[in-house]
Motif scaffolding. Structure first.
Motif, PDB file in Angstrom:
ATOM      1  N   CYS A  45      34.563  95.506  28.159  1.00 46.08           N
ATOM      2  CA  CYS A  45      34.025  95.661  29.518  1.00 46.08           C
ATOM      3  C   CYS A  45      32.567  95.221  29.581  1.00 46.08           C
ATOM      4  O   CYS A  45      32.130  94.635  30.578  1.00 46.08           O
ATOM      5  N   TYR A  46      31.817  95.489  28.516  1.00 51.07           N
ATOM      6  CA  TYR A  46      30.436  95.000  28.475  1.00 51.07           C
ATOM      7  C   TYR A  46      30.418  93.468  28.456  1.00 51.07           C
ATOM      8  O   TYR A  46      29.602  92.829  29.126  1.00 51.07           O
ATOM      9  N   GLY A  47      31.330  92.878  27.691  1.00 46.80           N
ATOM     10  CA  GLY A  47      31.429  91.416  27.667  1.00 46.80           C
ATOM     11  C   GLY A  47      31.773  90.853  29.029  1.00 46.80           C
ATOM     12  O   GLY A  47      31.270  89.788  29.419  1.00 46.80           O
ATOM     13  N   ILE A  48      32.612  91.570  29.767  1.00 49.62           N
ATOM     14  CA  ILE A  48      33.003  91.112  31.103  1.00 49.62           C
ATOM     15  C   ILE A  48      31.791  91.038  32.026  1.00 49.62           C
ATOM     16  O   ILE A  48      31.710  90.145  32.883  1.00 49.62           O
TER      17      ILE A  48
ATOM     18  N   VAL B  50      45.066  96.049  28.505  1.00 49.21           N
ATOM     19  CA  VAL B  50      43.964  96.031  27.530  1.00 49.21           C
ATOM     20  C   VAL B  50      43.747  94.627  26.952  1.00 49.21           C
ATOM     21  O   VAL B  50      42.604  94.171  26.852  1.00 49.21           O
ATOM     22  N   PRO B  51      44.814  93.897  26.561  1.00 49.48           N
ATOM     23  CA  PRO B  51      44.587  92.533  26.044  1.00 49.48           C
ATOM     24  C   PRO B  51      43.892  91.611  27.047  1.00 49.48           C
ATOM     25  O   PRO B  51      43.101  90.748  26.639  1.00 49.48           O
ATOM     26  N   LEU B  52      44.177  91.795  28.339  1.00 53.83           N
ATOM     27  CA  LEU B  52      43.499  90.974  29.342  1.00 53.83           C
ATOM     28  C   LEU B  52      42.014  91.293  29.379  1.00 53.83           C
ATOM     29  O   LEU B  52      41.169  90.389  29.507  1.00 53.83           O
TER      30      LEU B  52
ATOM     31  N   GLY C  49      36.492  89.904  27.922  1.00 51.85           N
ATOM     32  CA  GLY C  49      35.267  90.272  27.220  1.00 51.85           C
ATOM     33  C   GLY C  49      34.837  89.212  26.218  1.00 51.85           C
ATOM     34  O   GLY C  49      33.650  88.887  26.105  1.00 51.85           O
ATOM     35  N   ILE C  50      35.806  88.660  25.488  1.00 51.61           N
ATOM     36  CA  ILE C  50      35.501  87.584  24.532  1.00 51.61           C
ATOM     37  C   ILE C  50      34.936  86.375  25.269  1.00 51.61           C
ATOM     38  O   ILE C  50      34.000  85.717  24.788  1.00 51.61           O
TER      39      ILE C  50
ATOM     40  N   ILE D 224      32.193  81.519  27.675  1.00 49.72           N
ATOM     41  CA  ILE D 224      33.253  80.744  28.342  1.00 49.72           C
ATOM     42  C   ILE D 224      33.258  81.150  29.811  1.00 49.72           C
ATOM     43  O   ILE D 224      33.504  82.316  30.131  1.00 49.72           O
ATOM     44  N   PRO D 225      32.982  80.241  30.729  1.00 49.42           N
ATOM     45  CA  PRO D 225      32.815  80.637  32.130  1.00 49.42           C
ATOM     46  C   PRO D 225      34.142  80.896  32.839  1.00 49.42           C
ATOM     47  O   PRO D 225      35.209  80.458  32.376  1.00 49.42           O
TER      48      PRO D 225
END
Length: 808
Positions: A417-420, A649-651, A656-657, A663-664
Motif C-alpha cells: 500500500c505504501y508502494g501504491i 492481495v496479489p493485485l 506496490g511493486i 512503473i507508471p
C-alpha cells in the motif's frame, strides 16, 4: 446434466469430430482473411467535447498528423556535392506514390511582389544547384535571410536540417503505407551512403508503420515460443508425446477459432490482438492439464478408461466452465471501455476462452478414448515424493503457523500500500517502444533539434467574418507565438501571422529586417495582397505563400496556430497545456474569442486519461462478474469474502511493486489486473469446491476437510501456476513496453496468487471454519464437484466393447 453430457460426448464421438472438423475448416478459412489494422483506434468517446472539437478541426483544416520528417545534421551538408544529394533525396521521395509534396532547404519558395496584379508570386529560392562552394555559401546566406524558415527547416546552433514529407492521409490508413515507407527507405539509404551523414526519420505516419511492422514480426515469434514452453512443460509433467500433442492440438484449434471470429467480426490485428494467440496457448494449456490430471486420477482409482473419461467430463465439466468464465470475465470487462482496440481485444479473447472450454471438454475425452490406456510412466506425475513433501509442508504450515501467515500477509500488504502511494500516471505516444529502438532514437533527434514532431493545434475563433485578419487578432496571435517560444517543449509555431510577416518582408524587397507584422502605414497596401493570395506549384509545400489558405477558414473568422511538441508524457503535457491555457485566455478575452486546444497530442492526452479511468472501471466490473459467478457456486457472502481476500492481495502487491520500481500507471499496465484476477481466482474456486466436497465425505470434520482439500488441489495449482508463469514470463522478452509489462506484472501477480491461495486461503478457512459454514454453502445453485452416480457404461453402446477391452 454433466453425466448426461458425458454420455452424449462419448456416444457421438465420430459425429462430434466431424462437426468440429468442418467448423474448424470454416474458421480457418475465415482466419486466413485477417489483416493488420491500419486505422487509429479512437481513444475518446464521441460524447466528449474534445472529440467534437477535433472532428471540427479535421473538417475545416484536414489531417494534422500526415507529415513525415527527415533530418540530417552536420556542416558538411552545405557543400555542393552533399547539398545535391539532399536535393536528389527530396526529388526521389516526391516521385513515390503516396507522397503529396516535399519541403526542405533544397526546395524552398520565396515571395516576389507583383505590383501590376497586386499579389505575391512564388519563386524558387534555388534556381539551379550550386556548383561551387561560393555558390553554396551564397544560397545558404539567402536562405538565412528568410526568417520564416528559421527553426522550421533548419537549426543553425546544432547544424541540423529538416525535410518535411507530406503523405496521403487516406493511403496511410491502409496496407499500402508499408510500401510507401519501404520505397522511402531506398533513397534515404542511398543518401547515407553517398554523404556519410546521419539521417533520421519520424512523425506520426512513420511511427505508426514501424509499430505495425514490429507487431508483424513478433506475433509468429511468440506463438512459437509459447508452444515450445508449453510443450516442454507438458513433456516434463507427463512424459508423454501423446498428451503433449493432444493439449497443443486443442489450443491451436482454439487459436484458429479466435482468429476466425476476428475475421467474422471485421476486426484487424492490432498490437493487443497480436497477443491473442500466445495468450490462448498459455491460458489454454493449464485447462488441458486440469482435465488430464482428472482423467489420470480416476484411471488410477479403478483402471477403467471409459469410466475415467466419463467422470472427467461429469465431475469437472462445470468446474472448467466456471473457471473459464472467470478468466473470460477479466477480458469481457474491457468491452465497457471507449477504446475500440480494447473492446475488440476483450471480445475476441472472451470468445477464444469459452471456445477453449468447449473444445477441451469434447476433444480431449474423445481423442483419449481412441488411445491406449496410460502407461505407468505417464502416471508417475501422480506419485512424486518431492511434491508430496511440499504439499504436506503446506498442510503443516496452515495448521500450525497461521499467525505467521497472517502477519506476513499483513506486513506485505502494508508495504504494498505504501508502494501504491508512489504510483504515477504517465503515458507517452511511443511508450511501447524500447529506448534503444531506432524509432525512439530518431524521435529524440527531432526533440533535441526541433523540439518535437507531435502535432498540437490551437484554434482561435473570432466569431466574426474576416475577424481572423483583423489587426487586433494578428497581434494577439503574435503574442501567443512569443509565449509558445518560451516553452522548450514546443517547436516553432506557424500561423497566418508568419504568412503576413513573410509577405511584409517580400513587399519591402526581401529585407529580413522587415519581417514583422503590418504597421499602420503599410496595412492598407498589404491587405489586397493577402486577399488575392494564391498558391502555385506544390500546394502546401509552397510554404509561406500557401499559409493564408491553410491557416484560415473560408469565412476568415477562424484561424489556426499549429505547433509540434515533444513526447513529454501525459503528466507533464497536462501541466504544460494547463499553464498555456491560462496564458492563452489572458491573451484572447473570452467575450471576443473562442480558443480551442486540439490535435493529436490533446486527443492522446485526454484519451489516455479516459482509458485509464475506464480500465479501473473494467477491473471493478470484472470483480463484480467474478463474484456473481462464484455466488452461483457457493451461495454464501462470507465464503465469497474469504475467497476474494487472497486474490485481491496479489493485485495490491503488484501495484506496490509498480510504485517502488517506478512503473507508471498507463493503459498497458492497467490491463494486467483484470486479466490476472480472472486467472488467479480459479485456484480459490477449485480449493473451495473441493473443500465443500470433503466436508460431505468426512461427515462434517471441518479441519480434516481443509487438509484433504489442500492435498487434492495443491498439485494442480502448482502445475497450472508453473505453466502460466512460464508462459507469461515469455512476454517480458517483447520489444514493446506494454507487452513486457503484461508479461512481467502478470507473472508477479500469478506467483503471489499461487502462494496466497495455497497458504492464506486454507488458513482463513481453518480459522473461520464454523463461521463461514452455512446451509447455502453446502447447497449451491451450481454443483461443480460431486459424487453423483456414474452413467451406466453399458449405455455407451458405441464404446461398449472398447471399454471392456481397456479394463485390466
Amino acid at each position: 446434466m454433466w453425466a448426461w453430457l458425458a454420455g452424449r460426448v462419448l456416444r457421438n464421438r465420430t459425429g462430434i469430430l466431424i462437426a468440429i472438423g468442418l467448423l474448424t475448416a470454416f474458421m480457418g478459412y475465415e482466419a486466413s482473411k485477417v489483416q493488420m489494422s491500419y486505422r487509429q483506434s479512437g481513444l475518446l468517446p464521441q460524447s466528449d467535447p474534445a472529440y467534437g472539437e477535433y472532428q471540427g478541426f479535421l473538417k475545416t483544416f484536414g489531417e494534422d498528423g500526415n507529415v513525415i520528417v527527415i533530418g540530417t545534421q552536420g556542416e558538411a551538408l552545405y557543400t555542393p556535392a552533399n547539398f545535391r544529394q539532399w536535393y536528389e533525396l527530396g526529388r526521389e521521395l516526391r516521385k513515390i506514390a503516396g507522397v503529396d509534396s516535399v519541403f526542405s532547404e533544397a526546395s524552398l519558395f520565396t515571395l516576389v511582389r507583383n505590383d501590376s496584379l497586386q499579389k505575391f508570386e512564388l519563386r524558387k529560392v534555388m534556381r539551379e544547384l550550386p556548383q561551387t562552394q561560393p555558390q553554396m555559401d551564397s544560397l545558404k546566406a539567402h536562405i538565412r535571410d528568410l526568417p520564416f524558415y528559421r527553426g522550421l527547416l533548419y537549426n543553425d546552433s546544432t547544424h541540423a536540417s529538416l525535410m518535411m514529407v507530406f503523405v496521403n492521409a487516406k493511403l496511410f490508413n491502409s496496407e499500402g503505407r508499408e510500401q510507401v515507407i519501404a520505397a522511402m527507405e531506398v533513397p534515404m539509404e542511398r543518401y547515407r551512403q553517398a554523404t556519410g551523414l546521419p539521417l533520421h526519420a519520424s512523425g506520426l505516419p512513420w511511427v505508426r508503420v514501424k509499430n505495425s511492422l514490429l507487431v508483424k514480426g513478433e506475433m509468429p515469434l511468440f506463438v512459437i515460443l509459447s508452444l515450445s514452453i508449453c510443450a516442454l512443460l507438458l513433456l516434463a509433467f507427463y512424459k508423454s508425446w501423446r498428451v503433449m500433442l493432444i493439449c497443443l492440438g486443442v489450443v491451436l484449434l482454439t487459436v484458429v477459432w479466435a482468429f476466425g471470429s476476428m475475421a467474422l467480426l471485421g476486426f484487424g490485428i492490432t498490437l493487443l490482438q497480436s497477443v491473442i494467440a500466445p495468450l490462448i496457448i498459455v491460458v489454454g494449456v493449464p485447462n488441458c492439464v486440469f482435465l488430464i490430471n482428472a482423467y489420470h486420477h480416476e484411471y488410477v482409482r479403478h483402471g477403467n478408461k471409459m469410466k475415467a473419461l466419463q467422470r472427467m467430463i461429469s465431475r469437472v465439466g462445470a468446474a472448467c466452465f466456471i473457471t473459464n468464465a472467470t478468466k473470460a470475465a477479466g477480458f469481457v470487462a474491457f468491452c465497457i471501455t471507449y477504446s475500440d482496440a480494447l473492446i475488440e481485444f476483450g471480445l475476441v479473447a472472451t470468445i477464444g476462452i469459452m471456445v477453449l472450454w468447449a473444445l477441451s471438454l469434447t476433444l480431449i475425452p474423445i481423442v483419449l478414448s481412441y488411445m491406449p490406456v496410460p502407461k505407468p510412466r505417464h502416471l508417475a506425475h501422480l506419485d512424486r515424493r518431492w511434491l508430496d513433501k511440499v504439499v504436506e509442508a503446506i498442510v503443516g504450515v496452515t495448521r500450525s503457523s497461521r499467525p505467521l501467515i497472517y502477519g506476513t500477509t499483513f506486513a506485505v500488504t502494508v508495504v504494498a500500500c505504501y508502494g501504491i502511494t508512489r504510483l504515477k500516471e504517465q503515458s507517452r505516444i511511443v511508450d511501447d517502444l524500447p529506448a534503444d529502438n531506432p524509432v525512439v532514437a530518431d524521435l529524440h533527434f527531432f526533440e533535441r533539434n526541433f523540439h518535437g514532431v507531435m502535432p498540437l493545434e490551437i484554434l482561435v475563433d473570432t466569431e466574426k467574418k474576416g475577424g481572423a485578419l483583423k489587426d487586433a487578432t494578428l497581434k494577439r496571435l503574435d503574442q501567443l507565438e512569443d509565449t509558445l517560444a518560451t516553452y522548450p517543449e514546443f517547436s516553432k509555431p506557424l500561423s497566418v501571422v508568419d504568412a503576413v510577416k513573410f509577405m511584409r518582408q517580400a513587399f519591402y524587397g526581401g529585407d529580413p529586417e522587415r519581417y514583422g507584422l503590418l504597421t499602420g502605414t503599410d496595412k492598407r497596401f498589404m491587405l489586397p495582397y493577402i486577399e488575392n493570395l494564391t498558391a502555385k506549384g506544390t500546394g502546401r509545400a509552397a510554404g509561406g505563400a500557401a499559409m493564408g489558405k491553410a491557416f484560415i477558414d473560408s469565412s476568415l473568422s477562424t484561424t489556426r496556430l499549429t505547433v509540434q511538441m515533444a513526447d513529454i508524457g501525459t503528466k507533464r503535457m497536462d501541466q504544460v497545456l494547463g499553464k498555456l491555457r491560462v496564458q492563452a485566455d489572458s491573451i484572447f478575452p473570452a467575450d471576443r474569442y473562442k480558443v480551442v486546444f486540439t490535435g493529436t497530442s490533446v486527443v492522446f492526452l485526454k484519451g489516455s486519461s479516459y482509458l485509464i479511468s475506464n480500465l479501473i472501471s473494467s477491473l471493478f466490473w470484472a470483480i463484480v462478474i467474478i463474484v456473481v459467478l462464484m455466488a452461483l457456486l457457493f451461495s454464501s457472502v462470507r465464503i465469497l469474502v474469504v475467497a476474494l481476500i487472497p486474490n485481491l492481495v496479489p493485485l495490491l502487491v503488484t501495484a506496490g511493486i509498480m510504485g517502488f520500481l517506478g512503473i507508471p500507471i498507463k493503459p498497458s499496465t492497467m490491463l494486467v489486473f483484470g486479466i490476472a484476477l480472472g486467472i488467479a481466482v480459479d485456484n480459490a474456486i477449485f480449493f473451495l469446491a473441493r473443500y465443500r466436497l470433503e466436508v460431505k465425505l468426512s461427515k462434517g470434520d471441518l479441519a480434516q476437510s481443509v487438509d484433504n482439500a489442500i492435498r487434492e488441489v495443491s498439485v494442480g495449482i502448482i502445475y497450472t501456476s508453473v505453466v502460466l508463469v512460464a508462459g507469461f514470463s515469455m512476454f517480458a522478452f517483447s520489444r514493446f513496453g506494454g507487452i513486457q509489462a503484461l508479461g512481467l506484472l502478470t507473472t508477479i501477480t500469478l506467483l503471489t496468487a499461487m502462494l496466497t491461495n495455497l497458504l492464506v486461503l486454507p488458513s482463513l478457512v481453518l480459522s473461520l471454519n464454523k463461521r463461514i459454514m452455512s446451509k447455502a454453502f453446502g447447497e449451491p445453485m451450481l454443483e461443480i464437484l460431486d459424487e453423483e452416480d456414474d452413467i451406466e457404461l453399458d449405455a455407451l453402446t458405441v464404446e461398449h466393447h472398447q471399454a471392456k477391452a481397456d479394463q485390466p
